[in-house]
Design a protein around this motif. Sequence first.
Motif, PDB file in Angstrom:
ATOM      1  N   GLU A  28       0.949  -1.195  -0.033  1.00  0.00           N
ATOM      2  CA  GLU A  28       0.162   0.063   0.101  1.00  0.00           C
ATOM      3  C   GLU A  28       0.931   1.249   0.007  1.00  0.00           C
ATOM      4  O   GLU A  28       0.379   2.229  -0.274  1.00  0.00           O
ATOM      5  N   SER A  29       2.079   1.211   0.520  1.00  0.00           N
ATOM      6  CA  SER A  29       2.914   2.360   0.073  1.00  0.00           C
ATOM      7  C   SER A  29       3.468   2.577  -1.026  1.00  0.00           C
ATOM      8  O   SER A  29       4.401   3.670  -1.431  1.00  0.00           O
ATOM      9  N   PRO A  31       3.966   3.772  -4.719  1.00  0.00           N
ATOM     10  CA  PRO A  31       2.728   4.681  -5.535  1.00  0.00           C
ATOM     11  C   PRO A  31       2.767   3.921  -7.024  1.00  0.00           C
ATOM     12  O   PRO A  31       3.483   3.178  -7.427  1.00  0.00           O
ATOM     13  N   TYR A  47      -2.485   0.769  -3.394  1.00  0.00           N
ATOM     14  CA  TYR A  47      -2.069   2.200  -3.261  1.00  0.00           C
ATOM     15  C   TYR A  47      -2.962   2.727  -1.942  1.00  0.00           C
ATOM     16  O   TYR A  47      -4.239   2.967  -2.385  1.00  0.00           O
ATOM     17  N   ASN A  48      -2.166   3.069  -0.949  1.00  0.00           N
ATOM     18  CA  ASN A  48      -3.383   3.811  -0.024  1.00  0.00           C
ATOM     19  C   ASN A  48      -3.166   5.451  -0.133  1.00  0.00           C
ATOM     20  O   ASN A  48      -2.575   6.150   0.258  1.00  0.00           O
ATOM     21  N   THR A  49      -4.370   5.572  -0.824  1.00  0.00           N
ATOM     22  CA  THR A  49      -4.773   6.965  -1.218  1.00  0.00           C
ATOM     23  C   THR A  49      -6.215   7.119  -1.423  1.00  0.00           C
ATOM     24  O   THR A  49      -6.888   6.136  -1.940  1.00  0.00           O
ATOM     25  N   ILE A  51      -7.277   9.255  -3.614  1.00  0.00           N
ATOM     26  CA  ILE A  51      -7.265   9.765  -5.002  1.00  0.00           C
ATOM     27  C   ILE A  51      -7.732   8.662  -5.800  1.00  0.00           C
ATOM     28  O   ILE A  51      -7.045   7.581  -5.821  1.00  0.00           O
ATOM     29  N   ARG A  56      -5.515   9.010 -11.125  1.00  0.00           N
ATOM     30  CA  ARG A  56      -4.156   8.394 -11.191  1.00  0.00           C
ATOM     31  C   ARG A  56      -3.549   8.191 -12.580  1.00  0.00           C
ATOM     32  O   ARG A  56      -2.512   8.282 -12.992  1.00  0.00           O
ATOM     33  N   SER A  78       2.627  11.174  -7.265  1.00  0.00           N
ATOM     34  CA  SER A  78       2.965  12.238  -5.842  1.00  0.00           C
ATOM     35  C   SER A  78       2.027  13.434  -5.929  1.00  0.00           C
ATOM     36  O   SER A  78       2.377  14.262  -6.789  1.00  0.00           O
TER      37      SER A  78
END
Length: 136
Positions: A28-29, A31, A47-49, A51, A56, A78
């Motif tokens: 999850e970290s 990108p 991915y932990n977001t 958004i 993306r 980012s």
Amino acid sequence: MTSDLIDYLLTYCINKKIDVKFTNKLDESTPDICYPKHRKIIINKNYNTIISIAFRLAHEMSHILYGDSDAQGVYAFSPLSKKFEERLAHENGIELIARYVYSDTPVENRNYLNFMYEFGLPSSFENTVSDIVKKI
């Protein structure tokens, strides 16, 4: 709408010879990653977001479509970066999506705040989203 939008973006990628892979094998970290010179994008579904994947993907597409492929070999997503290349990818990603979302919507009926909410965009994007939604 998100499924239709992703289908639209993936078809756009096919037409522009951009290879897109979605994976759930990264943590999850990690990108999303873009390799402009090789026209490849890897979207990390873990991915932990907040958004959206659609934004993306549009962002990474923008690095390939509108960026300088010699400027940097690899881009990692980012959203808070102040680098010129990242801001340009944000703007072009927003425009790619907004042209699809608002193709039949008169300017006076477009709500940029709803757009930001739908795609999980941070408040730092507000002026950019507002300007783009009005101009397309």
